[in-house]
Design a protein around this motif. Structure first.
Motif, short mmCIF file in Angstrom:
data_model
loop_
_atom_site.label_atom_id
_atom_site.label_comp_id
_atom_site.label_asym_id
_atom_site.label_seq_id
_atom_site.Cartn_x
_atom_site.Cartn_y
_atom_site.Cartn_z
N ILE A 1 119.60 52.23 52.04
CA ILE A 1 118.37 51.42 52.00
C ILE A 1 118.71 49.95 51.81
O ILE A 1 118.17 49.07 52.49
CB ILE A 1 117.43 51.93 50.88
CG1 ILE A 1 116.89 53.31 51.22
CG2 ILE A 1 116.28 50.94 50.67
CD1 ILE A 1 116.11 53.95 50.10
N ILE B 1 112.74 56.93 49.42
CA ILE B 1 111.96 55.73 49.16
C ILE B 1 110.99 56.00 48.01
O ILE B 1 110.25 56.99 48.03
CB ILE B 1 111.18 55.30 50.42
CG1 ILE B 1 112.18 54.89 51.52
CG2 ILE B 1 110.23 54.16 50.11
CD1 ILE B 1 111.52 54.53 52.83
N LEU C 1 108.81 53.98 44.43
CA LEU C 1 108.42 52.78 43.71
C LEU C 1 109.18 52.67 42.40
O LEU C 1 109.51 53.69 41.77
CB LEU C 1 106.92 52.78 43.45
CG LEU C 1 106.01 52.74 44.69
CD1 LEU C 1 104.55 52.88 44.28
CD2 LEU C 1 106.24 51.47 45.49
N ILE D 1 111.51 49.65 47.21
CA ILE D 1 111.51 50.92 47.94
C ILE D 1 112.69 51.81 47.56
O ILE D 1 112.98 52.79 48.24
CB ILE D 1 111.51 50.68 49.46
CG1 ILE D 1 112.77 49.92 49.90
CG2 ILE D 1 110.26 49.93 49.89
CD1 ILE D 1 112.87 49.72 51.42
#
Length: 766
Positions: free
Chosen positions: A70, A247, A249, A310
């Motif tokens: 990521i 992904i 929070l 993310i």
């Protein structure tokens, strides 16, 4: 067109595409051709390098595997598009693995993501505040030691994985547990890891065509294939779901806000410094547009906000990927962006391949990367510059404490060393002449503060009584405490029968210590013999009890100063001239003591073949054998390329011509008859006289300029000079030194030119 012009033109042409990833107006076809020819191939090469590194860094950080991918995607796409360094490639970096691992261990992964977002916001503040360059104000030795400490820490962690075990949380624990781990090593994991290590270390010895393929990729592929084809059991990477599943929070911490704030500051500072240093290094690798550091901070901050939001690792500019990008031929930021898109495509469609990679293979990769962060060149540089202690202590602090504390300790040591070097002063005493001559010299150099008082008082106390002492102050800073000590010692010493002369060589005087707060002067430069005449520094020496007659004292003082301050510096150059001279120009000027040819031409020994006489005259018809001999020797024997005639303002010879005092009897009047042609030209309205009058020069100076023009005409008609000019071996020129303004003006046969420095593009100190 010169090479420099070609480079500049190429840089300007590239700027439209290198500075931005979008097609420049009217250049879509050219941009597309460049994209296909350069940026697409380069992006594929960078992708192949970044993929295994991103996975390995995620494992070393203790983060989810997909967090590394990521961060690589976000670093490539977001930082590549927004940042200010067009050819820099961003992503997860080995330099942050130790910090991230500590944060994950203390706060957990979700809070660490929040810290990454906060660090990104702080980096954006750095960029908007336009203080990005301030991050570069860190001693390079500390940065080098920080990277070395990180490399050692990574290597200590991953050697356990290489041996088939798992790493501990601290470097000290890893060292303690290493003997037991060696005793319980897993041979199959070790073999797979050694395949990668051998590939990386031996890749440099292969042909250049083969080396175009990234060594890291080849090593990981070979190790993975070996683990699949051979009947061995090794631990492999395990993914918890797909890229989309990874992904998530960030989460708020459960208290410990001070620790979170510290983590944010740590990540922001380290990521910023590493990114900026990488951008500087990348700028040196290509001739395109330079980096905009403030914009780069905005790009890095934006990327970290997105990555943390993310579920990705912190992002920095990475020198390994950036250097690969440049070497692969990238021309614009499109290469960095596309490399991120390739990683996205791989992560979404081929994530299953990642789970076939043995952990020990990535461990071997990280061990080599860690070892390569410890550069022998940096250690040698630290040793040469006297910073080895700073380097060593910083490395130990980073390895055995933590990265932030180690860097802070290193910075504190570097600052302390800098302060000590800046404020220290050298105080020495030496006896002049024969033993028991009774003449001593005390040399005080550097910055004199109260910290030098113990050494100063000790040296002064060691001077024998009733001697002639010269205290030579070659200082750029002097506070009142030092002034008091020197002043009081000199008073007491003279009362006891000695003599003391305070010789102020430096840029700060004794008097300045009592007229206001102490201030640092300009760099200490002894101008004696260069610009400062005897009268500006010898009056205090006039009372010295020398055996030489008073008329010789200025000369002998000047020679003494030369031996102390100039002889050593000029000796190598003079040694090259010992066998003969090869001057560039014959310089004919007036005998006036205010005209110093080497100063006004910025020349040194061996540059000018100087001829001087009253009025800088070239008697016509060869009537002066001295000038004739000089011209013949200079042109025929020395092969000078030019003959320069230089007059000056306020010339006594020209004044004598104007007042008709040259007609009086005497050798001076006899000599100045050679200048009557100049006087006639002046009174007849010579164009040089008119030009000088329009420029505001006095009659004497107008005549002086006309005299230079007339001497040029005489030289043109001279058989020796004229023939050399026809042959292309010689040029002649006229100069006029305006003493009051210290400026040099060009004089031709028909007028005066601009100031020499203005005509050459000089912009002055302002």
């Amino acid at each position: 067109m010169s090479t420099q012009s070609v480079v500049h033109a190429q840089s300007s042409a590239d700027e439209a595409v290198v500075g931005d990833s979008s097609p420049p107006g009217g250049g879509s076809r050219r941009y597309l051709e460049q994209l296909i020819r350069y940026d697409v191939p380069a992006s594929l090469v960078v992708f192949l390098v970044a993929l295994p590194l991103s996975l390995g860094i995620a494992i070393a950080s203790g983060a989810p595997i997909m967090a590394g991918l990521i961060a690589a995607i976000v670093g490539g796409v977001v930082a590549g598009a927004v940042g200010g360094s067009p050819l820099q490639v961003s992503g997860p970096a080995a330099g942050l693995t130790v910090v991230v691992a500590e944060l994950i261990g203390k706060f957990g992964w979700k809070v660490t993501c929040l810290i990454t977002v906060g660090a990104g916001i702080l980096q954006i503040v750095f960029g908007l505040s336009r203080i990005a360059r301030a991050a570069l104000a860190i001693a390079p030795v500390v940065v080098h030691a920080m990277l070395a400490g990180i490399g050692i820490t990574i290597a200590l962690q991953q050697v356990h994985v290489l041996l088939g075990g798992s790493s501990a949380s601290s470097a000290l624990d890893n060292l303690r547990q290493l003997p037991a781990q060696i005793g319980a090593l897993h041979v199959e994991d070790l073999m797979i890891g050694l395949v990668v290590i051998a590939t990386l270390l031996g890749w440099r010895y292969l042909p250049a065509g083969v080396r175009k393929v990234p060594a890291a990729l080849v090593g990981i592929v070979l190790a993975t294939l070996a683990s699949l084809l051979l009947p061995i059991d090794v631990e492999r990477i395990a993914l918890d779901g797909s890229l989309l599943d990874s992904i998530g929070l960030p989460a708020l911490p459960d208290g410990q806000w001070l620790g979170v704030a510290t983590g944010i500051l740590t990540i922001a500072l380290i990521a910023s410094v590493e990114s900026l240093l990488s951008a500087v290094a990348v700028d040196k690798m290509h001739s395109g547009p330079r980096s905009n550091f403030d914009r780069e901070m905005l790009g890095q901050g934006t990327a970290n906000m997105v990555s943390g939001a993310i579920g990705g690792l912190p992002v920095t500019g990475v020198i390994v990927r950036s250097a690969t990008n440049v070497e692969a031929g990238a021309k614009s930021r499109a290469s960095s962006i596309m490399h991120g898109l390739w990683i996205l495509l791989f992560s979404a469609a081929l994530a299953g391949l990642v789970q076939q990679i043995p952990k020990s293979a990535l461990a071997g990769l990280l061990i080599v990367i860690g070892i390569q962060l410890v550069k022998l060149a940096h250690i040698r540089l630290a040793r040469r510059t006297g910073d080895l202690w700073v380097y060593g202590i910083t490395v130990v602090g980073v390895v055995f404490l933590n990265l932030l504390e180690g860097v802070l300790i290193g910075l504190a040591l570097a600052i302390a060393l800098l302060v000590w070097r800046v404020i220290r002063a050298s105080v020495t005493a030496e006896e002049l002449g024969d033993k028991d001559s009774g003449k001593w010299r005390v040399l005080v150099e550097g910055s004199c503060t109260f910290l030098v008082l113990p050494k100063l008082t000790s040296v002064l106390a060691g001077i024998p009584p009733r001697s002639d002492v010269t205290v030579e102050l070659s200082v750029d800073f002097l506070d009142h405490a030092v002034f008091d000590v020197i002043e009081e010692w000199a008073r007491q010493y003279e009362l006891a029968g000695g003599s003391v002369i305070i010789d102020e060589v430096g840029s700060v005087s004794m008097e300045s210590a009592t007229t206001g707060p102490p201030k640092r002067g300009a760099a200490v430069t002894d101008l004696r013999g260069l610009l400062a005449p005897w009268g500006s520094w010898q009056p205090q020496a006039s009372g010295r009890n020398l055996s030489s007659p008073p008329a010789l004292r200025p000369i002998l003082d000047g020679v003494s100063n030369y031996h102390r301050h100039r002889a050593e510096a000029i000796r190598p150059h003079m040694d090259q001239l010992r066998d003969g001279q090869n001057p560039d120009s014959l310089f004919l000027t007036c005998a006036d003591s205010r005209v110093v040819p080497n100063i006004i031409t910025s020349s040194g020994p061996g540059d000018l073949f100087t001829v001087r006489n009253v009025g800088n005259l070239v008697p016509a018809g060869g009537r002066d054998t001295s000038v004739e001999a000089a011209l013949a020797f200079g042109i025929d024997e020395l092969g000078v390329s030019s003959v320069i005639v230089c007059g000056h303002s306020g010339c006594g010879a020209m004044q004598a011509l104007l007042t008709n005092s040259s007609s009086e009897a005497g050798v001076v009047g006899e000599w100045l008859r050679h200048a009557e042609t100049s006087l006639q030209a002046y009174t007849s309205g010579h164009p040089v006289a008119r030009a000088a009058a329009e420029a505001g020069f006095s009659e004497v100076d107008q005549l002086g300029m006309v005299n230079v023009a007339v001497q040029l005409q005489t030289l043109e008609r001279h058989p020796l000079v004229g023939q050399a000019r026809v042959d292309g071996r010689l040029r002649i020129a006229g100069l006029f030194f305006d003493i009051g303004s210290a400026r040099v003006i060009e004089v031709t046969a028909s007028g005066i030119g601009e100031l020499i420095e203005t005509r050459r593009g000089y912009s002055g100190p302002g």
